[in-house]
Motif scaffolding. Structure first.
Motif, PDB file in Angstrom:
ATOM      1  N   PRO A 190      14.393  27.486   4.524  1.00 21.04           N
ATOM      2  CA  PRO A 190      13.123  27.215   3.849  1.00 21.04           C
ATOM      3  C   PRO A 190      13.332  26.582   2.473  1.00 21.04           C
ATOM      4  O   PRO A 190      14.373  26.778   1.842  1.00 21.04           O
ATOM      5  N   VAL A 191      12.345  25.833   2.043  1.00 27.58           N
ATOM      6  CA  VAL A 191      12.349  25.252   0.707  1.00 27.58           C
ATOM      7  C   VAL A 191      11.148  25.813  -0.055  1.00 27.58           C
ATOM      8  O   VAL A 191      10.138  26.166   0.541  1.00 27.58           O
ATOM      9  N   ALA A 192      11.301  25.880  -1.362  1.00 32.20           N
ATOM     10  CA  ALA A 192      10.185  26.318  -2.206  1.00 32.20           C
ATOM     11  C   ALA A 192       9.254  25.143  -2.413  1.00 32.20           C
ATOM     12  O   ALA A 192       9.678  23.983  -2.382  1.00 32.20           O
ATOM     13  N   GLU A 193       7.992  25.423  -2.627  1.00 34.89           N
ATOM     14  CA  GLU A 193       7.024  24.349  -2.831  1.00 34.89           C
ATOM     15  C   GLU A 193       7.311  23.548  -4.089  1.00 34.89           C
ATOM     16  O   GLU A 193       6.826  22.434  -4.245  1.00 34.89           O
ATOM     17  N   THR A 194       8.163  24.065  -4.966  1.00 37.01           N
ATOM     18  CA  THR A 194       8.514  23.365  -6.203  1.00 37.01           C
ATOM     19  C   THR A 194       9.811  22.554  -6.093  1.00 37.01           C
ATOM     20  O   THR A 194      10.184  21.868  -7.045  1.00 37.01           O
TER      21      THR A 194
ATOM     22  N   THR B 143      12.323  19.366  10.336  1.00 42.33           N
ATOM     23  CA  THR B 143      11.202  20.134   9.792  1.00 42.33           C
ATOM     24  C   THR B 143      11.733  21.338   9.033  1.00 42.33           C
ATOM     25  O   THR B 143      12.663  21.998   9.494  1.00 42.33           O
ATOM     26  N   LEU B 144      11.137  21.595   7.876  1.00 42.14           N
ATOM     27  CA  LEU B 144      11.501  22.785   7.111  1.00 42.14           C
ATOM     28  C   LEU B 144      10.241  23.543   6.718  1.00 42.14           C
ATOM     29  O   LEU B 144       9.217  22.938   6.401  1.00 42.14           O
ATOM     30  N   PRO B 145      10.327  24.869   6.727  1.00 40.85           N
ATOM     31  CA  PRO B 145       9.199  25.659   6.246  1.00 40.85           C
ATOM     32  C   PRO B 145       9.156  25.605   4.723  1.00 40.85           C
ATOM     33  O   PRO B 145      10.190  25.575   4.059  1.00 40.85           O
TER      34      PRO B 145
ATOM     35  N   LEU C  80       5.099  31.810   3.980  1.00 40.26           N
ATOM     36  CA  LEU C  80       4.999  30.463   4.520  1.00 40.26           C
ATOM     37  C   LEU C  80       3.681  29.823   4.072  1.00 40.26           C
ATOM     38  O   LEU C  80       2.614  30.395   4.263  1.00 40.26           O
ATOM     39  N   VAL C  81       3.773  28.638   3.439  1.00 41.09           N
ATOM     40  CA  VAL C  81       2.562  27.936   3.001  1.00 41.09           C
ATOM     41  C   VAL C  81       2.445  26.557   3.638  1.00 41.09           C
ATOM     42  O   VAL C  81       1.447  25.872   3.446  1.00 41.09           O
ATOM     43  N   GLY C  82       3.468  26.136   4.390  1.00 45.95           N
ATOM     44  CA  GLY C  82       3.383  24.841   5.043  1.00 45.95           C
ATOM     45  C   GLY C  82       4.679  24.441   5.707  1.00 45.95           C
ATOM     46  O   GLY C  82       5.665  25.181   5.690  1.00 45.95           O
ATOM     47  N   LEU C  83       4.633  23.264   6.303  1.00 41.59           N
ATOM     48  CA  LEU C  83       5.807  22.669   6.936  1.00 41.59           C
ATOM     49  C   LEU C  83       6.010  21.281   6.360  1.00 41.59           C
ATOM     50  O   LEU C  83       5.039  20.556   6.134  1.00 41.59           O
ATOM     51  N   LEU C  84       7.243  20.920   6.143  1.00 38.79           N
ATOM     52  CA  LEU C  84       7.576  19.611   5.604  1.00 38.79           C
ATOM     53  C   LEU C  84       8.494  18.919   6.590  1.00 38.79           C
ATOM     54  O   LEU C  84       9.492  19.492   7.019  1.00 38.79           O
ATOM     55  N   THR C  85       8.146  17.694   6.967  1.00 37.38           N
ATOM     56  CA  THR C  85       8.964  16.950   7.922  1.00 37.38           C
ATOM     57  C   THR C  85       9.604  15.744   7.251  1.00 37.38           C
ATOM     58  O   THR C  85       9.141  15.273   6.206  1.00 37.38           O
ATOM     59  N   GLN C  86      10.666  15.243   7.868  1.00 36.93           N
ATOM     60  CA  GLN C  86      11.303  14.027   7.369  1.00 36.93           C
ATOM     61  C   GLN C  86      10.291  12.890   7.354  1.00 36.93           C
ATOM     62  O   GLN C  86      10.285  12.074   6.432  1.00 36.93           O
ATOM     63  N   SER C  87       9.420  12.828   8.337  1.00 40.32           N
ATOM     64  CA  SER C  87       8.390  11.784   8.386  1.00 40.32           C
ATOM     65  C   SER C  87       7.438  11.894   7.198  1.00 40.32           C
ATOM     66  O   SER C  87       7.059  10.882   6.609  1.00 40.32           O
ATOM     67  N   ASN C  88       7.042  13.134   6.836  1.00 38.43           N
ATOM     68  CA  ASN C  88       6.177  13.340   5.659  1.00 38.43           C
ATOM     69  C   ASN C  88       6.807  12.753   4.407  1.00 38.43           C
ATOM     70  O   ASN C  88       6.161  12.038   3.641  1.00 38.43           O
ATOM     71  N   ILE C  89       8.082  13.069   4.206  1.00 38.12           N
ATOM     72  CA  ILE C  89       8.773  12.608   3.000  1.00 38.12           C
ATOM     73  C   ILE C  89       8.938  11.092   3.020  1.00 38.12           C
ATOM     74  O   ILE C  89       8.716  10.424   2.012  1.00 38.12           O
ATOM     75  N   ALA C  90       9.315  10.528   4.173  1.00 39.44           N
ATOM     76  CA  ALA C  90       9.486   9.076   4.270  1.00 39.44           C
ATOM     77  C   ALA C  90       8.175   8.352   3.973  1.00 39.44           C
ATOM     78  O   ALA C  90       8.161   7.334   3.263  1.00 39.44           O
TER      79      ALA C  90
ATOM     80  N   THR D 131      15.805  15.812  -3.075  1.00 45.62           N
ATOM     81  CA  THR D 131      16.843  16.794  -2.756  1.00 45.62           C
ATOM     82  C   THR D 131      16.579  17.425  -1.393  1.00 45.62           C
ATOM     83  O   THR D 131      17.498  17.583  -0.584  1.00 45.62           O
ATOM     84  N   THR D 132      15.327  17.762  -1.143  1.00 44.47           N
ATOM     85  CA  THR D 132      14.954  18.359   0.140  1.00 44.47           C
ATOM     86  C   THR D 132      15.261  17.410   1.285  1.00 44.47           C
ATOM     87  O   THR D 132      15.824  17.810   2.307  1.00 44.47           O
ATOM     88  N   PHE D 133      14.925  16.130   1.118  1.00 41.43           N
ATOM     89  CA  PHE D 133      15.166  15.122   2.150  1.00 41.43           C
ATOM     90  C   PHE D 133      16.659  14.996   2.436  1.00 41.43           C
ATOM     91  O   PHE D 133      17.078  14.959   3.595  1.00 41.43           O
ATOM     92  N   GLU D 134      17.469  14.963   1.396  1.00 41.81           N
ATOM     93  CA  GLU D 134      18.927  14.867   1.576  1.00 41.81           C
ATOM     94  C   GLU D 134      19.467  16.095   2.299  1.00 41.81           C
ATOM     95  O   GLU D 134      20.301  15.981   3.193  1.00 41.81           O
ATOM     96  N   ASN D 135      18.972  17.275   1.942  1.00 37.04           N
ATOM     97  CA  ASN D 135      19.402  18.505   2.602  1.00 37.04           C
ATOM     98  C   ASN D 135      18.975  18.524   4.067  1.00 37.04           C
ATOM     99  O   ASN D 135      19.705  19.019   4.928  1.00 37.04           O
ATOM    100  N   MET D 136      17.796  18.009   4.362  1.00 34.46           N
ATOM    101  CA  MET D 136      17.312  17.952   5.749  1.00 34.46           C
ATOM    102  C   MET D 136      18.259  17.092   6.586  1.00 34.46           C
ATOM    103  O   MET D 136      18.611  17.448   7.714  1.00 34.46           O
ATOM    104  N   LYS D 137      18.648  15.949   6.041  1.00 32.34           N
ATOM    105  CA  LYS D 137      19.536  15.051   6.775  1.00 32.34           C
ATOM    106  C   LYS D 137      20.904  15.682   6.992  1.00 32.34           C
ATOM    107  O   LYS D 137      21.468  15.565   8.076  1.00 32.34           O
TER     108      LYS D 137
END
Length: 108
Positions: A36-40, A57-59, A66-76, A45-51
């Motif tokens: 999981p990643v923090a909302e802050t 997808t990361l919570p 849990l407040v959401g999901l973040l995907t590589q597509s969202n960041i791109a 950094t999150t994108f690099e860690n995902m790769k």
């Protein structure tokens, strides 16, 4: 206590289905190395860690919830919008500015 255990991504779900494990329990096919990643946390950094972890997808958590999901597509998509905004701002200030096409740049 509630805690994140893993996530079932599309790739694992399709593998389970194609191998005939359609009735498998989620814990058998979930990825447990997508932390999981923090909302802050910073998106770059999150994108690099995902790769690095090959997680699509990361919570997203706040105060251990849990407040959401973040995907590589969202960041791109976000990076593309930010690049377009920056190009538009630079073009407004410089009539000879050429936008970056086909590239996504991140400025720290």
């Amino acid at each position: 206590a509630d805690r994140f255990l893993g996530i079932v991504e599309k790739r694992e779900l399709l593998q389970a289905i194609s191998s005939g494990n359609i009735n498998a329990a989620a814990w058998l096919v979930m990825k447990t190395d997508c932390y999981p990643v923090a909302e802050t946390d910073l998106l770059q950094t999150t994108f690099e860690n995902m790769k690095l972890a090959t997680c699509e997808t990361l919570p997203v958590i706040r105060d251990s919830r849990l407040v959401g999901l973040l995907t590589q597509s969202n960041i791109a998509e976000w990076l593309t919008v930010q690049t377009a905004k920056r190009d538009a701002q630079e073009a407004n200030h410089d009539p000879h500015h050429k936008p970056m096409r086909g590239r996504t740049a991140v400025r720290g």
